[in-house]
Structures are given as C-alpha cells and as structure tokens.
Design a protein around this motif. Structure first.
Motif, PDB file in Angstrom:
ATOM      1  N   ASP A   1       0.868  -1.128   0.113  1.00 42.56           N
ATOM      2  CA  ASP A   1       0.011   0.109  -0.010  1.00 42.56           C
ATOM      3  C   ASP A   1       0.785   1.024   0.064  1.00 42.56           C
ATOM      4  O   ASP A   1       0.689   2.295  -0.713  1.00 42.56           O
ATOM      5  CB  ASP A   1      -0.874   0.159   1.335  1.00 42.56           C
ATOM      6  N   ALA A   2       1.909   1.214   0.702  1.00 44.66           N
ATOM      7  CA  ALA A   2       2.925   2.405   0.743  1.00 44.66           C
ATOM      8  C   ALA A   2       3.456   2.565  -0.512  1.00 44.66           C
ATOM      9  O   ALA A   2       3.652   3.838  -0.964  1.00 44.66           O
ATOM     10  CB  ALA A   2       3.768   2.236   1.829  1.00 44.66           C
ATOM     11  N   CYS A   3       4.080   1.603  -1.109  1.00 48.77           N
ATOM     12  CA  CYS A   3       4.631   1.784  -2.527  1.00 48.77           C
ATOM     13  C   CYS A   3       3.537   2.229  -3.218  1.00 48.77           C
ATOM     14  O   CYS A   3       3.957   3.243  -4.125  1.00 48.77           O
ATOM     15  CB  CYS A   3       4.893   0.399  -3.083  1.00 48.77           C
ATOM     16  N   THR A   4       2.412   1.968  -3.358  1.00 47.82           N
ATOM     17  CA  THR A   4       1.280   2.488  -4.263  1.00 47.82           C
ATOM     18  C   THR A   4       0.878   3.748  -4.043  1.00 47.82           C
ATOM     19  O   THR A   4       0.921   4.560  -4.870  1.00 47.82           O
ATOM     20  CB  THR A   4      -0.041   1.455  -4.122  1.00 47.82           C
ATOM     21  N   ARG A   5       0.801   4.324  -2.729  1.00 48.79           N
ATOM     22  CA  ARG A   5       0.632   5.644  -2.492  1.00 48.79           C
ATOM     23  C   ARG A   5       1.712   6.442  -2.745  1.00 48.79           C
ATOM     24  O   ARG A   5       1.703   7.441  -3.188  1.00 48.79           O
ATOM     25  CB  ARG A   5       0.135   5.717  -0.891  1.00 48.79           C
ATOM     26  N   ALA A   6       2.835   5.913  -2.679  1.00 42.72           N
ATOM     27  CA  ALA A   6       4.272   6.747  -2.966  1.00 42.72           C
ATOM     28  C   ALA A   6       4.544   6.815  -4.366  1.00 42.72           C
ATOM     29  O   ALA A   6       5.292   7.326  -4.803  1.00 42.72           O
ATOM     30  CB  ALA A   6       5.228   6.155  -2.194  1.00 42.72           C
ATOM     31  N   LYS A   7       3.846   5.695  -5.181  1.00 44.49           N
ATOM     32  CA  LYS A   7       4.136   5.716  -6.434  1.00 44.49           C
ATOM     33  C   LYS A   7       5.637   5.390  -6.800  1.00 44.49           C
ATOM     34  O   LYS A   7       6.116   5.876  -7.941  1.00 44.49           O
ATOM     35  CB  LYS A   7       3.501   6.901  -7.477  1.00 44.49           C
ATOM     36  N   SER A   8       6.077   4.619  -5.902  1.00 44.83           N
ATOM     37  CA  SER A   8       7.744   4.080  -6.158  1.00 44.83           C
ATOM     38  C   SER A   8       7.896   3.162  -5.040  1.00 44.83           C
ATOM     39  O   SER A   8       7.239   2.888  -4.059  1.00 44.83           O
ATOM     40  CB  SER A   8       8.282   5.443  -5.699  1.00 44.83           C
ATOM     41  N   PHE A   9       8.976   2.416  -5.584  1.00 45.59           N
ATOM     42  CA  PHE A   9       9.554   1.269  -4.647  1.00 45.59           C
ATOM     43  C   PHE A   9      10.839   1.904  -4.050  1.00 45.59           C
ATOM     44  O   PHE A   9      11.215   1.042  -3.037  1.00 45.59           O
ATOM     45  CB  PHE A   9      10.141   0.060  -5.583  1.00 45.59           C
ATOM     46  N   LYS A  10      11.286   3.151  -4.297  1.00 43.94           N
ATOM     47  CA  LYS A  10      12.295   3.664  -3.611  1.00 43.94           C
ATOM     48  C   LYS A  10      12.065   3.740  -2.293  1.00 43.94           C
ATOM     49  O   LYS A  10      11.031   4.230  -1.568  1.00 43.94           O
ATOM     50  CB  LYS A  10      12.490   5.183  -4.006  1.00 43.94           C
ATOM     51  N   PRO A  11      13.145   3.179  -1.422  1.00 43.43           N
ATOM     52  CA  PRO A  11      13.046   2.847   0.227  1.00 43.43           C
ATOM     53  C   PRO A  11      12.518   4.313   0.925  1.00 43.43           C
ATOM     54  O   PRO A  11      11.660   4.183   1.733  1.00 43.43           O
ATOM     55  CB  PRO A  11      14.225   2.347   0.534  1.00 43.43           C
ATOM     56  N   SER A  12      13.095   5.484   0.313  1.00 39.13           N
ATOM     57  CA  SER A  12      12.776   6.586   1.225  1.00 39.13           C
ATOM     58  C   SER A  12      11.414   7.250   0.914  1.00 39.13           C
ATOM     59  O   SER A  12      10.545   7.580   1.766  1.00 39.13           O
ATOM     60  CB  SER A  12      13.758   7.809   0.675  1.00 39.13           C
ATOM     61  N   ALA A  13      10.762   7.024  -0.348  1.00 37.43           N
ATOM     62  CA  ALA A  13       9.468   7.150  -0.679  1.00 37.43           C
ATOM     63  C   ALA A  13       8.509   6.303   0.075  1.00 37.43           C
ATOM     64  O   ALA A  13       7.598   6.593   0.933  1.00 37.43           O
ATOM     65  CB  ALA A  13       9.272   6.964  -2.186  1.00 37.43           C
ATOM     66  N   VAL A  14       8.748   4.689   0.011  1.00 34.97           N
ATOM     67  CA  VAL A  14       7.978   3.983   0.480  1.00 34.97           C
ATOM     68  C   VAL A  14       8.011   4.250   2.332  1.00 34.97           C
ATOM     69  O   VAL A  14       6.917   4.418   2.832  1.00 34.97           O
ATOM     70  CB  VAL A  14       8.399   2.530   0.455  1.00 34.97           C
ATOM     71  N   GLY A  15       9.179   4.660   2.887  1.00 32.40           N
ATOM     72  CA  GLY A  15       9.369   4.969   4.358  1.00 32.40           C
ATOM     73  C   GLY A  15       8.385   6.031   4.701  1.00 32.40           C
ATOM     74  O   GLY A  15       7.648   6.122   5.648  1.00 32.40           O
ATOM     75  N   GLU A  16       8.582   7.211   3.708  1.00 32.60           N
ATOM     76  CA  GLU A  16       7.686   8.284   4.162  1.00 32.60           C
ATOM     77  C   GLU A  16       6.348   8.132   4.166  1.00 32.60           C
ATOM     78  O   GLU A  16       5.507   8.754   4.774  1.00 32.60           O
ATOM     79  CB  GLU A  16       8.243   9.211   3.058  1.00 32.60           C
ATOM     80  N   ALA A  17       5.860   7.378   3.115  1.00 36.46           N
ATOM     81  CA  ALA A  17       4.403   6.876   2.941  1.00 36.46           C
ATOM     82  C   ALA A  17       4.004   6.195   4.211  1.00 36.46           C
ATOM     83  O   ALA A  17       2.763   6.201   4.739  1.00 36.46           O
ATOM     84  CB  ALA A  17       4.155   6.108   1.749  1.00 36.46           C
ATOM     85  N   LEU A  18       4.754   5.452   4.907  1.00 31.68           N
ATOM     86  CA  LEU A  18       4.587   4.539   6.110  1.00 31.68           C
ATOM     87  C   LEU A  18       4.536   5.555   7.344  1.00 31.68           C
ATOM     88  O   LEU A  18       3.664   5.476   8.124  1.00 31.68           O
ATOM     89  CB  LEU A  18       5.390   3.363   6.438  1.00 31.68           C
ATOM     90  N   GLU A  19       5.473   6.710   7.458  1.00 30.89           N
ATOM     91  CA  GLU A  19       5.630   7.378   8.569  1.00 30.89           C
ATOM     92  C   GLU A  19       4.329   8.193   8.773  1.00 30.89           C
ATOM     93  O   GLU A  19       3.886   8.894   7.970  1.00 30.89           O
ATOM     94  CB  GLU A  19       6.847   8.260   8.396  1.00 30.89           C
ATOM     95  N   GLY A  20       3.890   7.892   9.891  1.00 28.44           N
ATOM     96  CA  GLY A  20       2.877   8.577  10.457  1.00 28.44           C
ATOM     97  C   GLY A  20       1.324   8.231   9.901  1.00 28.44           C
ATOM     98  O   GLY A  20       0.480   8.970   9.911  1.00 28.44           O
ATOM     99  N   PHE A  21       1.462   6.935   9.080  1.00 30.03           N
ATOM    100  CA  PHE A  21       0.266   6.651   8.350  1.00 30.03           C
ATOM    101  C   PHE A  21      -0.542   5.943   9.326  1.00 30.03           C
ATOM    102  O   PHE A  21      -0.390   5.389  10.286  1.00 30.03           O
ATOM    103  CB  PHE A  21       0.775   5.309   7.661  1.00 30.03           C
ATOM    104  N   ARG A  22      -1.859   6.596   9.242  1.00 29.91           N
ATOM    105  CA  ARG A  22      -3.101   6.191  10.073  1.00 29.91           C
ATOM    106  C   ARG A  22      -4.051   5.246   9.299  1.00 29.91           C
ATOM    107  O   ARG A  22      -4.323   5.417   8.191  1.00 29.91           O
ATOM    108  CB  ARG A  22      -3.951   7.192  10.834  1.00 29.91           C
ATOM    109  N   PHE A  23      -4.244   4.040   9.671  1.00 31.07           N
ATOM    110  CA  PHE A  23      -4.977   3.248   8.928  1.00 31.07           C
ATOM    111  C   PHE A  23      -6.029   2.401   9.892  1.00 31.07           C
ATOM    112  O   PHE A  23      -5.943   2.317  10.974  1.00 31.07           O
ATOM    113  CB  PHE A  23      -4.337   2.373   8.084  1.00 31.07           C
TER     114      PHE A  23
END
Lengths: 462, 343
Positions: A374-396
């Motif tokens: 889900d984080a990859c999809t929201r970040a539109k990237s597999f790049k670890p920093s982008a994925v990580g940022e999408a996970l950080e603070g994520f409420r679900f």
C-alpha cells in the motif's frame, strides 16, 4: 576389533571437529549489493517485483515460521488479485487494486532464519543480492529482527519486521528502513498490569523468572514497572539460561520467597517448559499471603499455548492479535464486543485455504506485506525513502487491530493491545485463549525517546 | 536446610535422566568402543513413542454438533475417540489418561528394533574407524532422526501429561517434619526417580547376575580373549546396543510429562550426558550413574538465586566447571580405572 585404541583425547578431538563444523556460519560473502540499480537497490525493471520472506523454516520456531509463510503466500495471492481479497476488502486505504504493486505482479523468495542472527542475515543477504528482493520481512525473534533490520538499512531495502516483541527493535536499535507492526514489551506491561490488578488486587508480591537475553530483560522491566506502579512488590527477578529445559530448580524456591504471583518472562519452548513445571509443582493450588497463588505469562502465542496444553487454563497474558476477534467475545467486565470485520475476513481467507485459523505471527506478517504494498502504491515508487515516508505517520484501520498509527519517530505501530487468558473449556486445539480485554492504545503509547536509539536517515542503497 | 534439601530433591530427577542416558552411552562405549552421539536422539525417539502411542489411542471419528460453531462459523465437528466409544467413557478415558505409562509396552519393541537396525545397519561399519569418524556419523544420524521427527510431528512441543493421579505435587517438607509448603515435590518427578532407580538396578543386575551379563563384562574387559574362547561376542554386544537404546528410550518416554517433548530434546541432554560420562570415568557404569546424580544436584544448587547473586552466571557453566576440575585433578574421572583411556 582388538586394535581399536580408545582414548579420551581422541574423543574430545572428534567432538571439537564436530562442534566446529556445526558452528560454521552458513554464508560469507563480501560482494556488493546486486541488482539492476536505478537509484535504489534492486529497483524492479520488468513486470514483476520480488519480496523476500525471511522466516524460521528450521529450528525451534519452525512451526511459527510455517504459519508466517502461509500468511505471506496468502498476501501475495490477494495483492495479485487472486482469492477472495482477504483484508484488502476491509483495509481503510483503497490504493491497492489487486494488480500487484504499481502494476507489477508480486513474486517472492524465501529464506530460513533458523532463529539465528547470523543465518538470518545470510539468508536476507542472499535474497537481496541473488534474488533481487526489494523488501525483506519476517522472523520470530527480536535478535533476528534487530540483526536483519541493520542489514537492510545497510543494503538499502525496507525491512518489515515479523514477530519481534523487544522494545529495542524500535527503541535503541531502530533504523529508518525498519518498520514494526507487532506490539512490544512496554505495551504488554502497560496493558496487562491493570487487568492483573483488577483480577488479583493491588497488594501482590511478584517473583519473576526471566529468559537471559534481550527480550527477557525488556519484558521483565516493562511488567515490573507497570505492576509496581499499581502497588505490586517485586520480591525477586531471577535470570534463567535460554538453553534451560527443566525449570524445577528455579521454580521450587518460589514458594519460600513469600511471593504470591509468578511472572514467566519466557517465550517459545522456555515458556512451555517453565509453565508446565510451575503447574506440576502445584503452585496454582497454593495459598500464599492468604491469596491464591497466580501465574502470569506476559507474551502468549497460540502455538506456545498449544505446547503447554491444559497448563495455560486461566493464565493471563497479552497477544498482538487473536483469531477469536472474528467471532466477537465477552470481555472481563461482561461487555459484549462485536465481531471485527477485518479479522473475520482474514480468518475466512486463511481458514478456507489452510483449514485452521491463523496465528498472531501469521496476522502480523500478512498485515506488514499489505502495508508495504500500500505504501509503495501511495508513494508511486519502490524507492525505500519514498515508501518509508508513506509509512511514517500513516493512520489506517481495517487490518484487524482497529485504528492504528505507524509512528514516524520510531516506526512502531500503535494500536489497541489484547489481554488474553487461557481458556477453561477449549473446543479445539486452536481454541486455547480467550480475549478478556482490549486495552485502548492511549494506555499503551509512550514517548518515542524513552528507549533511546537514533532512527537515522533512509538508505536507498545503490 | 530447607533450601538444600529442596535442591537435592530437584537434582535427583534431573540427575536420573542424566544417569540413564549416560548409562546407555557407557554401555555402548564399553562394549562396542563407539562414541554414540546419536544416543540423545534415542532419548528423543523414546519420548515420541509416548506421543505416537497417545495419538494412536486418540484416533477419533467426528460427529457434528449443530449447536456449536467452528472458527469459520460452520457447525462444530466434535472428535470422539474410538477407544472411548468401544470401551465406554470411563474405561476409555482411563486408558487415555494412562497413555504415557502404558506406552512403555509399545516403546520397548520399537526401541529394540531401532537399536538393532542402527547398530547392524550403520554403526558396525565404524568399529574400526577413528573416533572422529564415529562422532561425525552418529552426530549426523542424530540430526537425521530429529529432522524425521520434526517432519512428522512439527517443531512445537507436544503436551503429554502424566496420569491424573500423578498430576499434582505433595508436601515433602511437612512429611519430614518441616514447615508446610517449604518443600513441595511433584508426584511424577518422584515416579521418574523411582523408575530410573529401577532401570539402573535392572541393568546392573542383568550384567552382574546373568551368564549373558558375565560374558558381556568379560568382553568389555578383553574382547579378543572372549572371542578366542568361541563366544560370539559381537552378537551379545549388538543386544547390549539394543538394551542401551531401550534404556535411553524409556528415560525419554517417562520424561515427557515433566517437559513436553520436542524434536530437539535429545540434543539438549546429549552434551551434558557426555560430560557426565567423562566425569564419571569413561567406560565405568557406576561412575556414569554417580556422576549423573552428582551433576544433576550441582546444577540445581547453582540455579539458587543466592548462589547466582554471589557468582553470576554460575548456573550456565557449573557442569562444565566441575568437569574441568575433575579432569585436571583426576583425569580418569570419578570412577574410571587408573591407566584406562588416559593417554
């Protein structure tokens, strides 16, 4: 036969050879991280993306590892649009559409951690270097989680931890590339202590037996601090070797100590044996300080409960998730709690595929895979920093634990914690624990700085 | 005083297991000259004889209980064992309750067969090979056996309870005139200790008072001369291997209510049992038994919190520490004969 010359020296020599062979690490490699790099390690170039499932396939936690692997396979099916979709249907984020991750079909490779740090690192390294895994996940031990997390940070891939309960994983050993969905020792203490005080009173004397390694220490500290804050006294805390199988010599002196509660900070085989021994010694039938003697197991797993059999009846502990949430339950105060739709969806998917309900290890591994995708999809990237940022603070929500936060400061998930008790009248070999209380997240959250450590920055690798 | 008595009692049952495994190891070493690293696996196989027998007794048929639901919301399938169905709930459940002791009857032929096949099929080919070869092949065999068990039974411990009447504990302290609840001791551990003493006595009596035993003892002392007398000592030693397998197997079987068996339990005991053999004196049967109990009791004392407070970590190393001291001061072990295996 008379020419056989038997010497003790010969035997010791032979034993040394055998021991050295056994102790030899599995893989040593020094090559750089492999893969077709495109700004980050193992950037997917074709129409597939490879995930690395690093679970104990041999060793004492092999059964737990097998359950983790089942969950991962189910998650991959659901991500690729196969099966009934499981918790994708209940997940609050609707980014995933069953076409893999970012349109790439999900494939996976597996590694065997053996529940040994060096073996786990070697298998993770192999999956990253040889198989091109872009994310590593799994494991059933905090030692393994910390070791593999550090390796993933170094390699520039995301690590989605499996079953790891030590405070250190997202405390002093936290890394930017590492994320943990599972709860930890602190949360166990904070959730369990009020239930214990409610059930057994505030005037209690506790005796701790603690597995002599990192997880044991953090769990002992958490339960001690939380129970002492409610008025309990800690009479003694004794460390037991991790290799101990018979705990009689540690349990027998407990009654002489004046304690009226025994806390077993043990997990896996240690817990099965120490609890079995404690029940054999009749501790639960004793009256001490005019109170019934009680036993507490801070961290439960269904597989451990199965190993301990009838000895778990009536004994309190905590767990990250339990399949009975799917059916609803009546808590300790008599309040009826409705079935959880997400848990029901997961139990149905898993149960129909494998014939039995999933364990908490299976649940956390399934959820971690979905969260990563889900984080990859929201970040539109597999790049670890982008994925990580999408996970950080994520409420679900909708993944079985109610509303959940992936805290940015330490990459620890915060959600309600389940307090469970060994069931008195189980209906099957899986029906061993009952949820008695869902402790709200507000009661178990803590300041991210209390366990030290530095998250550092994301590493994208190549 | 209470604490000392308590730890002596705790050491007895642990020592019983060490003594039984070490006795079998010494029997094999003394007769065949083989260092059998697969002996711990025989302890584990014995334990799984109890698990297997328990599973056989628990073979069930299913009936549907429409009033209850399973985890998927379907009507609950209720298992009823054939044995309870055939013999009635009282006798049937009584037999199920006594599964562990009854499984001795199942385990003895199984262990004899395993011992015989192991010795004839593999170990006899290594009699004339160096000890390093013997250790490697028997260690490999142990790993193969434990992986087979793991394949069929999984890695998780399997609860194998004692009969209900031995499930609790008794107040040993009150029985000997001390204050109540100062020394409690589980019934089954007492059963285990007495059972071990019985097995040890039976093995010693067999070797001491039968013609077969006399020949075996003669063969242990001088195999070549006994062979020259026209006695087929190899056949007798094969039987001794099978007996040692039975001793280890029964030790494991009766241990299952103390600790739920898992595939790794043999390895947990193996290394300690080798230390017991070396401390007792290589090839000395009585030394193995004495050292088994001695080290079991010392291990119990070392795990007292008062002792750990003075010497942190002593509980983890006590057995090896004692082994080092004994080997330095008395290299042939406690009861090893002077000049035997000291080079």
């Amino acid at each position: 036969m008379s020419d056989i010359k038997i010497t003790r020296r010969g035997i010791l020599k032979g034993g040394t050879i055998a021991g050295a062979g056994l102790a030899m690490p599995t893989i040593f490699t020094s090559s750089a991280w492999a893969g077709g790099h495109s700004g980050f390690t193992n950037a997917p170039t074709g129409n597939t993306v490879t995930l690395g499932f690093n679970v104990p396939q041999s060793g004492p936690y092999a059964d737990e590892g097998a359950d983790e692997l089942r969950a991962y396979q189910l998650a991959v099916e659901h991500l690729n649009g196969e099966g009934d979709g499981g918790m994708l249907n209940t997940f609050s984020s609707k980014a995933l559409d069953g076409t893999g991750i970012l349109g790439k079909k999900v494939e996976y490779v597996t590694g065997d951690t053996q529940t040994k740090s060096d073996a786990a690192r070697a298998s993770a390294r192999s999956m990253i270097e040889k198989d091109g895994a872009i994310m590593i996940t799994g494991g059933s031990s905090s030692g393994v989680a910390v070791a593999v997390q550090a390796l993933c940070q170094e390699a520039g891939v995301i690590f989605m931890a499996g079953l790891t309960h030590s405070n250190d994983t997202t405390g002093k050993d936290k890394k930017a590339n590492g994320f943990r969905h599972f709860f930890n020792s602190y949360m166990t203490g904070a959730a369990l202590a009020p239930v214990l005080a409610n059930a057994y009173g505030n005037d209690r004397k506790a005796y701790h037996l603690t597995a002599d390694y990192n997880w044991g220490y953090t769990t002992e500290e958490a339960v001690k601090n939380s129970t002492e804050a409610l008025g309990w006294e800690t009479v003694a805390a004794v460390r037991t070797p991790l290799t101990q199988t018979d705990f009689s010599s540690y349990i027998a002196p407990v009654l002489q100590s004046g304690a009226d509660v025994l806390v077993l900070n043990h997990y896996g085989g240690n817990m099965v044996n120490s609890l079995t021994n404690a029940v054999q010694f009749g501790l639960r039938e004793k009256m001490v300080n005019d109170k019934n003697f009680e036993i507490v197991v801070p961290l439960y797993s269904r597989l451990m409960a199965k190993g301990a059999g009838a000895n778990v009846k009536g004994i309190f502990g905590s767990t990250n998730w339990h399949w009975s949430l799917a059916q609803g339950f009546t808590d300790a105060s008599g309040k009826k709690v409705a079935p959880d739709a997400a848990s029901a969806a997961f139990v149905k998917s898993f149960g129909e595929k494998y014939g039995f309900p999933p364990s908490q290890a299976a649940h956390t591994c399934y959820v971690q895979t979905i969260l990563y995708a889900d984080a990859c999809t929201r970040a539109k990237s597999f790049k670890p920093s982008a994925v990580g940022e999408a996970l950080e603070g994520f409420r679900f929500d909708g993944l079985g634990n109610g509303p959940t936060l992936y805290r940015a400061e330490d990459h620890q998930c915060f959600k309600d914690v389940l307090v469970v008790r060994g069931k008195e009248n189980p209906t099957s070999e899986y029906d061993l624990l009952e949820v008695v209380e869902i402790t709200p997240v507000d009661q178990v959250i803590y300041d991210a700085s209390i366990f030290g450590g530095e998250l550092g920055g994301f590493n994208n690798g190549a | 005083m209470d604490a000392i008595l308590l730890q002596i009692l705790n050491g007895l049952d642990k020592g019983s297991a060490y003594a039984l495994i070490a006795l079998g190891l010494t029997l094999i070493f003394g007769t065949l000259g083989v260092v059998n690293f697969a002996h711990g696996a025989l302890f584990m196989v014995g334990a799984f004889c109890a698990v297997t027998f328990q599973r056989i007794l628990n073979i069930s048929f299913q009936t549907i209980d429409p009033t209850k639901k399973d985890f998927l919301g379907n009507p609950l399938k209720v298992d009823t064992t054939y044995i309870e169905s055939w013999l009635g709930p009282n006798l049937g459940s009584g037999i199920l309750d006594w599964a562990v002791p009854i499984s001795i009857l199942f385990a003895i032929p199984v262990m004899i067969l395993i011992g015989y096949v192991m010795e004839r099929g593999l170990i006899k080919h290594f009699y004339r090979r160096p000890h390093a070869d013997q250790i490697l092949v028997t260690f490999g065999l142990a790993i193969v056996l434990q992986e087979i068990i793991k394949f069929f039974y999984g890695a998780n411990p399997i609860p194998t309870p004692a009969p209900e009447m031995f499930a609790g504990s008794f107040d040993f302290g009150a029985a000997v005139g001390l204050a109540e609840d100062t020394i409690i001791y589980p019934y089954w551990r007492l059963v285990y200790f007495l059972f071990s003493m019985g097995i040890i006595a039976a093995v010693f009596s067999f070797l001491q008072f039968t013609t077969f035993g006399m020949v075996v003892r003669a063969g242990m002392a001088d195999r070549e001369t006994v062979g020259l007398l026209g006695i087929n000592i190899d056949r007798r030693f094969t039987i001794m291997f099978a007996i040692a397998a039975v001793v280890a197997g029964l030790a494991g079987l009766m241990y299952t209510p103390i600790n739920a068996p898992n595939y790794h339990m043999g390895m947990d005991f193996l290394v300690l049992s080798f230390v017991v053999v070396v401390v007792g004196g290589m090839g000395s049967l009585s030394g193995a038994v004495l050292a088994g109990f001695l080290l079991g009791i010392l291990e119990s004392f070392a795990s007292m919190k008062e002792v750990i407070a003075i010497l942190p970590g002593i509980n983890q190393i006590i057995i090896y520490l004692v082994a080092i001291i004994i080997l330095l001061t008395r290299p042939r072990g406690l009861m090893g004969r002077k000049g035997v295996m000291e080079d």
